[in-house]
Enzyme design. Structure first.
Site, PDB file in Angstrom:
ATOM      1  N   LYS A   1       0.845  -1.200   0.000  1.00 36.13           N
ATOM      2  CA  LYS A   1       0.000   0.000   0.000  1.00 36.13           C
ATOM      3  C   LYS A   1       0.880   1.249   0.000  1.00 36.13           C
ATOM      4  CE  LYS A   1      -1.794   1.682   4.029  1.00 36.13           C
ATOM      5  NZ  LYS A   1      -1.475   3.112   4.184  1.00 36.13           N
TER       6      LYS A   1
ATOM      7  N   CYS B   1      -4.997   7.707   9.471  1.00 35.49           N
ATOM      8  CA  CYS B   1      -5.259   7.117  10.788  1.00 35.49           C
ATOM      9  C   CYS B   1      -4.962   8.125  11.888  1.00 35.49           C
ATOM     10  CB  CYS B   1      -4.370   5.890  10.977  1.00 35.49           C
ATOM     11  SG  CYS B   1      -4.845   4.512   9.940  1.00 35.49           S
TER      12      CYS B   1
ATOM     13  N   ARG C   1       0.201  14.280  13.901  1.00 27.91           N
ATOM     14  CA  ARG C   1       0.561  14.144  12.478  1.00 27.91           C
ATOM     15  C   ARG C   1       0.604  15.481  11.736  1.00 27.91           C
ATOM     16  NH1 ARG C   1      -1.622   8.634   9.810  1.00 27.91           N
ATOM     17  NH2 ARG C   1       0.448   8.697   8.914  1.00 27.91           N
ATOM     18  N   PRO C   2       1.504  16.359  12.143  1.00 30.00           N
ATOM     19  CA  PRO C   2       1.610  17.650  11.454  1.00 30.00           C
ATOM     20  C   PRO C   2       2.138  17.477  10.033  1.00 30.00           C
ATOM     21  CG  PRO C   2       3.419  17.395  13.003  1.00 30.00           C
ATOM     22  CD  PRO C   2       2.537  16.201  13.185  1.00 30.00           C
TER      23      PRO C   2
ATOM     24  N   LEU D   1       6.801  19.352   7.759  1.00 26.12           N
ATOM     25  CA  LEU D   1       7.952  18.936   6.942  1.00 26.12           C
ATOM     26  C   LEU D   1       7.618  18.959   5.456  1.00 26.12           C
ATOM     27  CD1 LEU D   1       9.282  16.078   9.218  1.00 26.12           C
ATOM     28  CD2 LEU D   1      10.482  18.186   8.626  1.00 26.12           C
TER      29      LEU D   1
ATOM     30  N   ASP E   1       4.238   0.286  12.109  1.00 19.24           N
ATOM     31  CA  ASP E   1       3.012  -0.312  11.555  1.00 19.24           C
ATOM     32  C   ASP E   1       2.831  -1.777  11.942  1.00 19.24           C
ATOM     33  OD1 ASP E   1       2.319   2.066  10.415  1.00 19.24           O
ATOM     34  OD2 ASP E   1       2.729   1.482   8.345  1.00 19.24           O
TER      35      ASP E   1
ATOM     36  N   ARG F   1      -8.583  -0.484   4.278  1.00 23.48           N
ATOM     37  CA  ARG F   1      -7.631   0.459   3.671  1.00 23.48           C
ATOM     38  C   ARG F   1      -6.294  -0.223   3.391  1.00 23.48           C
ATOM     39  NH1 ARG F   1      -6.403   5.199   7.112  1.00 23.48           N
ATOM     40  NH2 ARG F   1      -5.082   5.490   5.309  1.00 23.48           N
TER      41      ARG F   1
HETATM   42  C1  UD1 Z   1       4.114   6.668   6.381  1.00 20.59           C
HETATM   43  C2  UD1 Z   1       3.219   5.461   6.132  1.00 20.59           C
HETATM   44  C3  UD1 Z   1       2.629   4.963   7.453  1.00 20.59           C
HETATM   45  C4  UD1 Z   1       3.729   4.716   8.482  1.00 20.59           C
HETATM   46  C5  UD1 Z   1       4.642   5.945   8.614  1.00 20.59           C
HETATM   47  C6  UD1 Z   1       5.841   5.682   9.512  1.00 20.59           C
HETATM   48  C7  UD1 Z   1       2.397   5.897   3.892  1.00 20.59           C
HETATM   49  C8  UD1 Z   1       1.249   6.223   3.023  1.00 20.59           C
HETATM   50  N1  UD1 Z   1       2.165   5.837   5.231  1.00 20.59           N
HETATM   51  O1  UD1 Z   1       3.267   7.685   6.892  1.00 20.59           O
HETATM   52  O2  UD1 Z   1       1.940   3.728   7.196  1.00 20.59           O
HETATM   53  O3  UD1 Z   1       3.130   4.450   9.744  1.00 20.59           O
HETATM   54  O4  UD1 Z   1       5.136   6.326   7.319  1.00 20.59           O
HETATM   55  O5  UD1 Z   1       6.575   4.594   9.062  1.00 20.59           O
HETATM   56  O6  UD1 Z   1       3.497   5.656   3.428  1.00 20.59           O
HETATM   57  N2  UD1 Z   1       5.902  14.280  10.954  1.00 20.59           N
HETATM   58  C9  UD1 Z   1       6.013  15.608  11.313  1.00 20.59           C
HETATM   59  N3  UD1 Z   1       5.829  16.554  10.335  1.00 20.59           N
HETATM   60  C10 UD1 Z   1       5.565  16.213   9.045  1.00 20.59           C
HETATM   61  C11 UD1 Z   1       5.479  14.862   8.685  1.00 20.59           C
HETATM   62  C12 UD1 Z   1       5.662  13.900   9.673  1.00 20.59           C
HETATM   63  O7  UD1 Z   1       6.242  15.929  12.474  1.00 20.59           O
HETATM   64  O8  UD1 Z   1       5.406  17.109   8.222  1.00 20.59           O
HETATM   65  C13 UD1 Z   1       6.067  13.240  11.992  1.00 20.59           C
HETATM   66  C14 UD1 Z   1       4.802  12.383  12.168  1.00 20.59           C
HETATM   67  O9  UD1 Z   1       3.858  13.013  13.001  1.00 20.59           O
HETATM   68  C15 UD1 Z   1       5.374  11.129  12.759  1.00 20.59           C
HETATM   69  C16 UD1 Z   1       6.738  11.028  12.094  1.00 20.59           C
HETATM   70  O10 UD1 Z   1       7.035  12.311  11.568  1.00 20.59           O
HETATM   71  O11 UD1 Z   1       5.536  11.285  14.128  1.00 20.59           O
HETATM   72  C17 UD1 Z   1       6.823  10.037  10.963  1.00 20.59           C
HETATM   73  O12 UD1 Z   1       5.799  10.321  10.028  1.00 20.59           O
HETATM   74  P1  UD1 Z   1       5.989  10.036   8.484  1.00 20.59           P
HETATM   75  O13 UD1 Z   1       7.222   9.244   8.260  1.00 20.59           O
HETATM   76  O14 UD1 Z   1       5.839  11.316   7.744  1.00 20.59           O
HETATM   77  O15 UD1 Z   1       4.727   9.126   8.173  1.00 20.59           O
HETATM   78  P2  UD1 Z   1       3.771   9.195   6.933  1.00 20.59           P
HETATM   79  O16 UD1 Z   1       4.538   9.504   5.698  1.00 20.59           O
HETATM   80  O17 UD1 Z   1       2.593  10.017   7.278  1.00 20.59           O
END
Ligand code: UD1
Length: 421
Positions: A22, A116, A121-122, A125, A307, A399
């Site tokens: 996915k 989820c 989840r900001p 970045l 995950d 999903r």
């Molecule tokens: C992706 C995966 C999700 C997995 C996660 C971590 C997809 C579609 N989803 O989610 O299944 O659980 O990686 O392996 O690929 N963060 C910030 N600011 C940002 C972005 C992220 O603070 O702008 C934080 C998040 O809140 C979290 C951490 O960074 O604590 C990791 O998130 P991130 O790696 O971005 O996860 P996703 O890409 O959302």
């Protein structure tokens, strides 16, 4: 709304095919917006998140055809457009379509992405990456808008505060067609990012450093459509294997190598499972009650994957002893805990730490999946429990898992899907 009725207690035996990830196919479909001509993806999973991604592409004007596990996309007729919030809210991965549209058209608007509820989840970045790539970004109650201010032919270098998977993917998509060199430091290293890079490089991109913390991207003028096979879903594979950990029996996942699940292997062996791996398959056999895991603590790849943490907790709930879990990636990974407790599990939670005191037996429960992996954990716990579990919130499970009731029924489990009463 639908629910699953699970009658626990049957050991599971047999083989489960593992299809494309996915978390790969979503960025790949977004990246098809950067390509001229047809992109074909093989080994695609049939998931509701993939349906959402296809709906976004079709709304934007792309031609999308599906045939079995093949998805063919042509985005040549797409014109700049905003993605309706209906779809943005359905999944977190929708922010990748925003990044891809900005890369292609130089401007765009988006509402906030859903996904989820794992914590705050900001998206700072993602916005940071856009700014580093020369966009001015503004934010209001409706979401974000971004416009490319400068398109200069120079070197760019930026460092991610944390190695975010999505922000790394957006960084890649925003830089592949931007003239000059972009260096992304502290990039995420998940295999699904490697898959995106493999696709883009085959399409003509110049990206080096896949699998390392530093990516170097040399902008090219265009990308051409190609055929790409999506890598297998390591999280789905891990979930199916762990079902033999709660229910007993022996489950073989086919179509994946151990290398994608490396961080999960030592704890599985430590718990006393027989884990055998062959080229293209992994088998887990439960031999008696599992031992507790020694502390399981998540971190970005190559660390232990967040995950899979809830599914390991379901196994620990049956273990002969106590396991400490720490999630260092998300603040709210434990939404399944109150329902597991209804089934007789004993778990203490404090912030991002959980202590699971294993029990010999759990019992059927009324449970509600509140997020995708929590739903998987509840289902695994129910497969090993005595009596019947009614599990609602199935839309979360759909999903990320393809017809999960069929998968477990084929292994000898009793899982029935029905309309909620
Ligand atoms: C992706 C995966 C999700 C997995 C996660 C971590 C997809 C579609 N989803 O989610 O299944 O659980 O990686 O392996 O690929 N963060 C910030 N600011 C940002 C972005 C992220 O603070 O702008 C934080 C998040 O809140 C979290 C951490 O960074 O604590 C990791 O998130 P991130 O790696 O971005 O996860 P996703 O890409 O959302």
């Amino acid at each position: 709304m639908e629910e699953l009725i699970i009658r626990g207690g049957n050991p599971l035996y047999g083989e489960v095919p593992v299809y494309g990830a996915k978390n790969s196919i979503l960025p790949l479909l977004a990246a098809s917006l950067l390509v001229k001509g047809e992109s074909t993806f093989e080994n695609c999973p049939r998931l509701s998140d993939v349906d959402t991604a296809i709906a976004i592409l079709r709304f934007l004007g792309a031609k999308v055809e599906t045939e079995g596990r093949k998805i063919t996309v042509c985005t040549d007729d797409v014109t700049a457009a905003d993605i309706p919030c209906l779809w943005m809210r359905k999944m977190r991965g929708s922010i990748l379509f925003f990044g891809a549209l900005l890369s292609r058209f130089g401007e765009g608007k988006s509402s906030r992405p859903g996904g989820c509820p794992l914590g705050e989840r900001p998206v700072d970045l993602h916005l940071f990456v856009m700014e580093q790539m020369g966009f001015s970004v503004s934010e209001d109650d409706n979401g974000f808008s971004a416009k490319r201010e400068e398109y200069c032919n120079k070197k760019r270098k930026f460092r991610l505060r944390i190695p975010s998977v999505g922000a790394t993917e957006n960084g890649i998509m925003l830089s592949v067609l931007t003239p000059g060199e972009t260096k992304i430091e502290n990039a995420a290293r998940e295999p699904e990012i490697g898959d995106l890079i493999a696709f883009l490089n085959k399409a003509g991109a110049k990206i080096t450093g896949a699998g390392s913390k530093t990516l170097k991207i040399e902008g090219v003028s265009s990308l051409k459509g190609i055929c790409h096979t999506v890598i297998p879903d390591r999280i789905a594979a891990g979930t199916y294997l762990l079902a033999a950990g709660t229910a007993g029996g022996s489950v073989t996942v086919k179509g994946i190598d151990e290398s994608l699940l490396r961080a999960a292997m030592p704890p599985l062996r430590e718990a006393g499972f027989l884990v055998e791996s062959f080229p293209g398959e992994i088998r887990l056999t439960r031999k008696g009650r599992p031992l507790p895991f020694s502390k399981l603590s998540t971190s970005p790849y190559p660390g232990f994957p967040t995950d899979l943490l809830p599914q390991f907790m379901a196994v620990a709930a049956y273990a002969h002893g106590t396991t400490l879990f720490v999630d260092n990636v998300f603040e709210n990974r434990f939404s399944h805990v109150p329902d597991l407790e209804k089934g007789g599990a004993e778990i203490d939670v404090a912030g991002n730490v959980a202590l699971v005191y294993g029990k010999e037996k759990l019992f059927g429960m009324h449970a509600q999946a509140k997020d995708l992996r929590a739903g998987a954990a509840l289902l695994l716990a129910a497969l090993g429990a005595q009596g019947e579990t009614v599990l609602t919130g199935v839309e979360h499970i759909d999903r990320g898992y393809e017809k999960i009731e069929d998968t477990f029924c084929a292994l000898g489990g009793e899982v029935l899907r029905r309309e909620s009463e």
